[in-house]
Design a protein around this motif. Structure first.
Motif, PDB file in Angstrom:
ATOM      1  N   UNK A   1     -15.667-109.440  13.292  1.00 38.49           N
ATOM      2  CA  UNK A   1     -16.578-110.384  12.658  1.00 38.49           C
ATOM      3  C   UNK A   1     -17.497-109.673  11.670  1.00 38.49           C
ATOM      4  N   UNK A   2     -18.040-108.534  12.077  1.00 37.03           N
ATOM      5  CA  UNK A   2     -18.936-107.763  11.201  1.00 37.03           C
ATOM      6  C   UNK A   2     -18.189-107.252   9.983  1.00 37.03           C
ATOM      7  N   UNK A   3     -16.977-106.748  10.192  1.00 34.97           N
ATOM      8  CA  UNK A   3     -16.186-106.219   9.085  1.00 34.97           C
ATOM      9  C   UNK A   3     -15.844-107.300   8.071  1.00 34.97           C
ATOM     10  N   UNK A   4     -15.468-108.474   8.549  1.00 41.36           N
ATOM     11  CA  UNK A   4     -15.108-109.557   7.635  1.00 41.36           C
ATOM     12  C   UNK A   4     -16.299-109.926   6.761  1.00 41.36           C
ATOM     13  N   UNK A   5     -17.479-110.016   7.348  1.00 38.93           N
ATOM     14  CA  UNK A   5     -18.674-110.342   6.562  1.00 38.93           C
ATOM     15  C   UNK A   5     -18.927-109.273   5.497  1.00 38.93           C
ATOM     16  N   UNK A   6     -18.730-108.015   5.867  1.00 42.77           N
ATOM     17  CA  UNK A   6     -18.939-106.927   4.908  1.00 42.77           C
ATOM     18  C   UNK A   6     -17.882-106.958   3.808  1.00 42.77           C
ATOM     19  N   UNK A   7     -16.629-107.258   4.168  1.00 46.51           N
ATOM     20  CA  UNK A   7     -15.547-107.352   3.180  1.00 46.51           C
ATOM     21  C   UNK A   7     -15.841-108.442   2.154  1.00 46.51           C
ATOM     22  N   UNK A   8     -16.338-109.573   2.648  1.00 38.28           N
ATOM     23  CA  UNK A   8     -16.710-110.675   1.760  1.00 38.28           C
ATOM     24  C   UNK A   8     -17.847-110.246   0.843  1.00 38.28           C
ATOM     25  N   UNK A   9     -18.826-109.532   1.389  1.00 37.46           N
ATOM     26  CA  UNK A   9     -19.978-109.106   0.593  1.00 37.46           C
ATOM     27  C   UNK A   9     -19.582-108.100  -0.488  1.00 37.46           C
ATOM     28  N   UNK A  10     -18.621-107.234  -0.188  1.00 38.07           N
ATOM     29  CA  UNK A  10     -18.164-106.263  -1.190  1.00 38.07           C
ATOM     30  C   UNK A  10     -17.578-106.996  -2.390  1.00 38.07           C
TER      31      UNK A  10
ATOM     32  N   UNK B   1     -21.980-101.095   0.557  1.00 39.26           N
ATOM     33  CA  UNK B   1     -22.498-102.457   0.505  1.00 39.26           C
ATOM     34  C   UNK B   1     -23.714-102.619   1.413  1.00 39.26           C
ATOM     35  N   UNK B   2     -23.893-101.684   2.359  1.00 37.20           N
ATOM     36  CA  UNK B   2     -25.028-101.764   3.292  1.00 37.20           C
ATOM     37  C   UNK B   2     -26.278-101.078   2.750  1.00 37.20           C
ATOM     38  N   UNK B   3     -26.186-100.387   1.616  1.00 38.08           N
ATOM     39  CA  UNK B   3     -27.346 -99.693   1.059  1.00 38.08           C
ATOM     40  C   UNK B   3     -28.429-100.700   0.660  1.00 38.08           C
ATOM     41  N   UNK B   4     -29.671-100.351   0.927  1.00 36.79           N
ATOM     42  CA  UNK B   4     -30.777-101.273   0.650  1.00 36.79           C
ATOM     43  C   UNK B   4     -31.377-101.084  -0.740  1.00 36.79           C
ATOM     44  N   UNK B   5     -31.262 -99.885  -1.272  1.00 38.24           N
ATOM     45  CA  UNK B   5     -31.820 -99.619  -2.595  1.00 38.24           C
ATOM     46  C   UNK B   5     -30.845-100.094  -3.677  1.00 38.24           C
ATOM     47  N   UNK B   6     -31.240-101.009  -4.564  1.00 34.00           N
ATOM     48  CA  UNK B   6     -30.327-101.565  -5.580  1.00 34.00           C
ATOM     49  C   UNK B   6     -29.699-100.509  -6.482  1.00 34.00           C
ATOM     50  N   UNK B   7     -30.494 -99.516  -6.896  1.00 32.28           N
ATOM     51  CA  UNK B   7     -29.964 -98.482  -7.791  1.00 32.28           C
ATOM     52  C   UNK B   7     -28.922 -97.629  -7.065  1.00 32.28           C
ATOM     53  N   UNK B   8     -29.206 -97.274  -5.814  1.00 37.29           N
ATOM     54  CA  UNK B   8     -28.262 -96.476  -5.040  1.00 37.29           C
ATOM     55  C   UNK B   8     -26.973 -97.262  -4.788  1.00 37.29           C
ATOM     56  N   UNK B   9     -27.122 -98.550  -4.503  1.00 39.75           N
ATOM     57  CA  UNK B   9     -25.949 -99.389  -4.261  1.00 39.75           C
ATOM     58  C   UNK B   9     -25.086 -99.494  -5.519  1.00 39.75           C
ATOM     59  N   UNK B  10     -25.733 -99.729  -6.658  1.00 37.88           N
ATOM     60  CA  UNK B  10     -24.999 -99.816  -7.932  1.00 37.88           C
ATOM     61  C   UNK B  10     -24.252 -98.518  -8.210  1.00 37.88           C
ATOM     62  N   UNK B  11     -24.953 -97.397  -8.030  1.00 38.09           N
ATOM     63  CA  UNK B  11     -24.370 -96.074  -8.236  1.00 38.09           C
ATOM     64  C   UNK B  11     -23.131 -95.897  -7.363  1.00 38.09           C
TER      65      UNK B  11
END
Length: 316
Positions: free
Chosen positions: A281-290, A202-212
């Motif tokens: 706090x950081x993990x919760x934000x990432x969990x929500x983003x996933x 979820x932290x990847x910046x490149x959209x194609x890499x993130x989708x992959x």
């Protein structure tokens, strides 16, 4: 006597409201000789006392209950309060239980039921879509704890009256039962093993890499977990379609379900004790983003995922 156990990240008003209904029902009895509005005035004092309590994060560690007593016109209300952190409230306790459905591995339940999605998930989702999808705050507003526990017991016992009970139960209790099922799984639905990879993906910046990466991670889930996740995903999207009425956006739903479906294992949590609050706090934000990523994604087909052979890449 009333016990109050609020979390530091919840509103005390949310704690007060169900207590107020309970107290006023008991205090304002027909034919009472007490002065008018005694119940309402007494509860006003209790509510004021509760809302003045300071939610000091340091008190989270204490195991002591703070007890108070308020009295008026011969009526005495005694209540106890202590605080618990959100991570403790969501903590999973390992279970060797193999009967029932709560606290049992999802693979065991689906194999026993000969189903692709656990019965408890299917029935709760069906009932919410039938009469709760337009309910304001669905999945955000808590159901009555005793109702949720009653539903849990019925599902665990595979009682023949499940459907009748569901049709009569408050819809927020049914929504709460669904959340409780996922919270009590021996490991989160998206698994302990893949948690670090989800955080990296979820932290990847490149959209194609993130989708992959994110699609590869879904394909890596055990089939019962993946099928159930996709089933829940489509349900939550249908709930969000009613946002103008129920006020539950995709982001709101991701905030409710993200930390329940995706959490670090106990071993990983212990490895980061030095800055637990910041990491939490950081993990919760990432969990929500996933979860939000998948909710915002076009429909995902189980069959198509399995056929797809996209190469897993972490290139940024």
């Amino acid at each position: 006597m009333t016990d109050v156990l609020p979390q530091p990240d919840c509103s005390l008003k949310a704690v007060c409201e169900p207590l107020e209904r309970c107290c006023l029902d008991q205090l304002e009895e027909p034919g009472s000789k007490r002065p008018p509005n005694t119940g309402a005035r007494l509860w006003g004092r209790v509510r004021s006392k509760l809302l003045r309590q300071k939610l000091d994060p340091q008190t989270v560690e204490t195991k002591n209950w703070h007890t108070d007593v308020i009295e008026m016109n011969g009526i005495k209300v005694e209540f106890s309060m202590k605080f618990t952190s959100r991570d403790m409230s969501l903590k999973r306790t390992p279970s060797k239980k193999q009967t029932g459905v709560f606290g049992v591995k999802i693979s065991v339940v689906t194999k026993r039921e000969r189903s692709k999605v656990p019965y408890v998930v299917r029935q709760c989702v069906e009932e919410v879509e039938k009469r709760g999808i337009e309910e304001v705050g669905i999945y955000r507003i808590s159901g009555v704890a005793t109702d949720i526990q009653a539903l849990k017991a019925v599902f665990d016992a595979n009682n023949k009256d499940i459907l009748l009970m569901l049709s009569d139960m408050d819809i927020n209790a049914i929504a709460g039962t669904l959340k409780l099922y996922f919270r009590e799984l021996p490991e989160p639905l998206l698994t302990d093993r893949l948690y670090p990879a989800f955080m990296e993906g979820i932290a990847l910046s490149d959209p194609a890499a993130k989708e992959n990466c994110m699609m590869h991670l879904l394909r890596s889930l055990p089939d019962p977990n993946l099928i159930t996740f996709l089933f829940l995903l489509e349900h939550l999207k249908r709930v969000a379609e009613k946002e103008p009425i129920n006020k539950m956006s995709l982001h709101n739903l991701a905030t409710v379900f993200g930390p329940t479906l995706l959490r670090p294992s106990e071993m990983e949590s212990k490895a980061h004790l030095t800055s637990a609050a910041d990491i939490w706090s950081h993990d919760v934000m990432a969990q929500v983003q996933v979860l939000l990523y998948y909710l915002q994604h076009p429909p995902i087909s189980f069959a198509e995922l399995k056929r797809n052979t996209l190469y897993f890449s972490t290139d940024v």
